[in-house]
Design a protein around this motif. Structure first.
Motif, PDB file in Angstrom:
ATOM      1  N   TYR A  79      36.638  36.241  44.351  1.00 41.56           N
ATOM      2  CA  TYR A  79      36.649  34.807  44.064  1.00 41.56           C
ATOM      3  C   TYR A  79      37.997  34.193  44.422  1.00 41.56           C
ATOM      4  N   ALA A  80      39.081  34.915  44.119  1.00 42.30           N
ATOM      5  CA  ALA A  80      40.423  34.397  44.416  1.00 42.30           C
ATOM      6  C   ALA A  80      40.612  34.229  45.920  1.00 42.30           C
ATOM      7  N   ARG A  81      40.145  35.184  46.688  1.00 46.25           N
ATOM      8  CA  ARG A  81      40.290  35.082  48.148  1.00 46.25           C
ATOM      9  C   ARG A  81      39.512  33.878  48.691  1.00 46.25           C
ATOM     10  N   LYS A 138      45.789  22.826  50.598  1.00 45.81           N
ATOM     11  CA  LYS A 138      46.541  22.281  49.467  1.00 45.81           C
ATOM     12  C   LYS A 138      47.676  23.211  49.036  1.00 45.81           C
ATOM     13  N   GLY A 139      47.954  24.210  49.868  1.00 46.80           N
ATOM     14  CA  GLY A 139      49.075  25.106  49.592  1.00 46.80           C
ATOM     15  C   GLY A 139      48.782  26.200  48.581  1.00 46.80           C
ATOM     16  N   ILE A 140      47.508  26.493  48.311  1.00 40.44           N
ATOM     17  CA  ILE A 140      47.153  27.548  47.351  1.00 40.44           C
ATOM     18  C   ILE A 140      47.196  28.903  48.050  1.00 40.44           C
ATOM     19  N   ASP A 141      48.089  29.796  47.559  1.00 41.96           N
ATOM     20  CA  ASP A 141      48.133  31.149  48.122  1.00 41.96           C
ATOM     21  C   ASP A 141      47.326  32.091  47.231  1.00 41.96           C
ATOM     22  N   LEU A 142      47.226  33.362  47.640  1.00 42.77           N
ATOM     23  CA  LEU A 142      46.356  34.298  46.943  1.00 42.77           C
ATOM     24  C   LEU A 142      46.825  34.568  45.518  1.00 42.77           C
ATOM     25  N   ARG A 150      48.446  32.584  43.471  1.00 41.70           N
ATOM     26  CA  ARG A 150      48.096  31.436  42.635  1.00 41.70           C
ATOM     27  C   ARG A 150      46.578  31.407  42.396  1.00 41.70           C
ATOM     28  N   ALA A 151      45.806  31.736  43.416  1.00 46.25           N
ATOM     29  CA  ALA A 151      44.350  31.754  43.279  1.00 46.25           C
ATOM     30  C   ALA A 151      43.911  32.799  42.251  1.00 46.25           C
ATOM     31  N   THR A 206      41.389  33.222  36.443  1.00 44.03           N
ATOM     32  CA  THR A 206      41.264  33.690  35.055  1.00 44.03           C
ATOM     33  C   THR A 206      40.736  32.582  34.152  1.00 44.03           C
ATOM     34  N   GLU A 207      40.723  31.340  34.661  1.00 47.40           N
ATOM     35  CA  GLU A 207      40.210  30.209  33.884  1.00 47.40           C
ATOM     36  C   GLU A 207      38.688  30.170  33.985  1.00 47.40           C
ATOM     37  N   GLY A 208      38.038  30.062  32.843  1.00 52.55           N
ATOM     38  CA  GLY A 208      36.585  30.150  32.804  1.00 52.55           C
ATOM     39  C   GLY A 208      35.878  29.147  33.695  1.00 52.55           C
TER      40      GLY A 208
END
Length: 703
Positions: free
Chosen positions: A448-450, A459-463, A465-466, A471-473
């Motif tokens: 999911y993070a990938r 938007k500058g989101i790296d792995l 941070r993802a 971990t947020e429901g």
């Protein structure tokens, strides 16, 4: 002329109340106008009979449409005095009174629990003949294999046929779950070759709850959790030292212990506080003794209820053993399990095709909400609930699974969820179709993070941070929906609307051709359902967005059985007014007409012109919407939100929602003040949205 169906048995202990409840549920779905009559009630009062009360509450029936006839004691007395005709006369009179108010009446026969079951069986048969009702015969399958169950059905058929009743159906209840197919195969068809439905034994129905035991024994609660709707799996009378007692304590046990046995009392309470140990369903302190003040302080906040009784432990155990478990309005979890079993095993449409039934013409609030459950169950989907550490969410999850509405994934820390469930007396372990997932420990978190990092790279989101975000429901649950691991999500019981919608807007996105996510409320009036949009999301939509909201709201209305006639609301009707606010509505109306020429839409309309036929006749006589609108589009959030609340509070209308629309996948929001019923209804709505979404997609996945 009202019709009735008589539910009867030829033996005691067949569980016919489950059949009566399931039959009522199927009839309510079909006709919407039902009654319930129990000619002979087993208790001391016809007014407080648990089944009568359950039917009243479940289907919104008043005393004139759900009632008992005479008590079993009165019936026995009258029969012994040779006054059986008086029983018949009373019951026929009550049935005829009820017939004027109901389309069809479920009549539940007596339990055959008296000294002479044969007399009761004949009484039931005579009543069915007097009332002119066909009979559903219920046979107990407890302890029977296929061959003996088939013989029992044949004997019951012959007995009922010889009694002169019109036999509508035979059913086997309380069968061994492992032998359902064997019994179905062995049963011989009757003269009509109709299916004989076989229902399994449900352990949760055969065991009494803490509430039933407390009421039957007149117990006084002195401490602990106030929730008494807890299944009692077994009774444990303490006769050993506390540490040794823990070796035989089981989850859901009702513990009986003398109040001076502080070691066993403390051991039972301590067990409930350790995740790896079982939690009792309750504890009864016997002999009229309570421990000293220090011990009482330690169990004051026990996660299970604690009672006292003046009787000794042995006598208390013997009294507990006599308590009957009954379906009742105070046991919603048992009701959910009974209805779930009925709809899994019985084809209600086939059964009711055997008789001619009227179709419902009006949609009451209860009927609308009932239809949500039925439609969701018809094509079961999987819904994720990200707020698994909220007790309301867990209660709703248990009810949804017991009623077999949909499959569920509940997010949260598993030890915390199980601790809350134990404290609330909920049984999550024995429910199929319910899975607990901790986002922080899930093997899917990396996948999911990938995907999130890929979708939000701009938007500058790296792995890294993802990974944190997953971990947020709400984010984890929304990604489950996005990747097709579940069919929809319901959140918001413990978080804001923004927390629910933000992840969906980030990567689920809106449908092609839709510019805006919006919402509707279903406003359930006494005789119809209306749709209000947008009352929860968009503060001040422009004309193009308002047109989008109108089209989306019409689609949602149609999806839930409301024929859309769309009123674009304003403070002016037709061409009588001018100004930016009216012009916006006028433009939006034209945009809807141009893009969807087959949709009935009109505006600008004032609310009275939209709903009142006489006002419409004077202001908009040529309109096919004015005076008969079903979908109401408000010009801004201020107007919509205030109007729906005003209608809800002043008219008693039931507001269901908000239901989100315009997203690529079904995601819905809850109010933080929501009830368990609100959660159940919203999950059902989400499952129905998922059914429609997937029906319109090409094969190959959920998108």
């Amino acid at each position: 002329m009202s019709q009735g169906i008589f539910v009867a048995t030829t033996t005691n202990g067949a569980g016919k109340s489950l059949v009566s409840l399931g039959l009522a549920d199927s009839l309510y779905k079909r006709s919407g106008s039902i009654g319930y009559f129990r000619p002979v009630v087993p208790g001391d009062s016809v007014d407080t009979d648990p089944m009568v009360q359950l039917m009243r509450e479940n289907y919104g029936l008043d005393a004139g449409r759900a009632a008992g006839g005479v008590t079993a004691a009165d019936a026995r007395r009258l029969a012994a005095e040779g006054r059986t005709d008086e029983i018949h006369e009373r019951c026929v009179a009550l049935f005829d009174e009820m017939a004027g108010r109901c389309g069809i009446i479920v009549v539940e026969g007596s339990d055959l629990a008296g000294a002479d079951p044969g007399v009761e069986l004949e009484l039931n048969a005579e009543l069915a003949r007097h009332l002119g009702t066909p009979v559903i015969g219920v046979v107990s399958g407890a302890g029977l294999d296929g061959a003996t169950a088939a013989d029992a059905v044949d004997l019951a058929r012959r007995t009922l046929d010889e009694s002169g009743v019109d036999l509508l159906a035979m059913m086997v209840n309380r069968a061994d779950p492992a032998r359902l197919e064997e019994i179905e195969t062995a049963i011989r068809p009757g003269r009509h070759a109709w299916p004989v439905y076989v229902l399994p034994e449900l352990p949760e129905l055969s065991l009494p709850s803490v509430a039933e035991i407390a009421t039957a024994l007149g117990l006084t609660q002195v401490a602990g959790n106030l929730n008494l709707d807890r299944d009692v799996s077994e009774v444990k009378a303490v006769s050993m030292e506390g540490g040794n007692f823990l070796q035989i304590l089981r989850e859901g046990s009702l513990v009986l212990v003398s109040g001076d046995r502080s070691d066993a009392v403390l051991a039972t309470v301590a067990s409930s506080l350790a995740p790896e140990f079982p939690v009792a369903s309750g504890m009864i302190l016997t002999n009229g003794i309570e421990p000293n003040e220090q011990i009482r302080r330690m169990y004051a906040e026990s996660p299970f209820p604690i009672f006292t009784t003046f009787t000794d432990t042995f006598s208390t155990a013997r009294a507990v053993a006599t308590v009957r478990s009954e379906l009742s309005s105070s046991q919603p979890r048992k009701t959910a399990a009974a209805l779930g079993s009925w709809h899994r095993r019985v084809d209600g449409n086939e059964l009711l095709q055997r008789i001619d039934l009227p179709r419902a013409e009006r949609t009451t609030p209860l009927r609308f909400l009932h239809s949500l459950i039925e439609r969701a169950r018809a094509d079961r989907k999987t819904i994720v609930l990200p707020e698994g550490e909220d007790p309301r969410v867990l209660r709703a999850a248990e009810i949804l699974r017991r009623r077999d509405v949909c499959d569920l994934v509940v997010l949260g820390r598993e030890p915390a969820i199980r601790e809350i469930a134990a404290r609330e007396g909920l049984d999550l372990t024995g429910l199929t179709g319910l899975r607990l997932v901790d986002p922080a420990d899930s093997p899917e978190r990396e996948r999911y993070a990938r995907e999130y990092a890929r979708l939000r790279a701009h938007k500058g989101i790296d792995l890294d941070r993802a990974r944190d975000i997953m971990t947020e429901g709400a984010y984890f649950g929304t990604m489950m929906v996005q990747l097709g691991d579940v069919d929809g999500m319901v959140s918001g019981a413990a978080h804001t609307t923004a927390n629910t919608i933000r992840p969906a807007l980030e990567f689920v996105k809106t449908r092609p051709g839709v510019s805006i996510v919006s919402s509707v409320f279903f406003m359930l009036l006494p005789d119809r359902a209306l749709v209000y949009g947008d009352c929860a999301v968009n503060p001040d939509p422009d004309a193009e967005q308002l047109a989008d909201i109108a089209v989306a709201s019409a689609t949602t209305a149609r999806q839930f059985g409301v024929d859309p006639r769309v009123a674009m609301l304003s403070y002016s009707t037709g061409g009588s007014g001018s100004g930016d606010a009216v012009d916006k509505v006028r433009t939006a109306t034209e945009l809807v007409r141009e893009g969807h020429p087959g949709l009935k839409v009109d505006g600008p309309l004032q609310y009275d012109a939209a709903v009142n036929a006489s006002v419409a006749a004077s202001k908009m006589p040529e309109s096919e919407v004015a005076g008969q609108a079903t979908v109401f589009i408000f010009p801004d959030l201020n107007t919509g939100n205030n109007t729906y609340k005003a209608v809800q509070q002043s008219s008693g209308a039931v507001a269901v929602g908000p239901v989100l629309q315009g997203l690529n996948q079904p995601v819905n929001d809850l109010s933080r003040g929501c009830t368990v019923d609100d959660i159940v209804n919203t999950v059902a709505i989400t499952a129905i949205q998922a059914q429609s979404d997937q029906a319109g997609r090409p094969a190959g996945g959920r998108g």
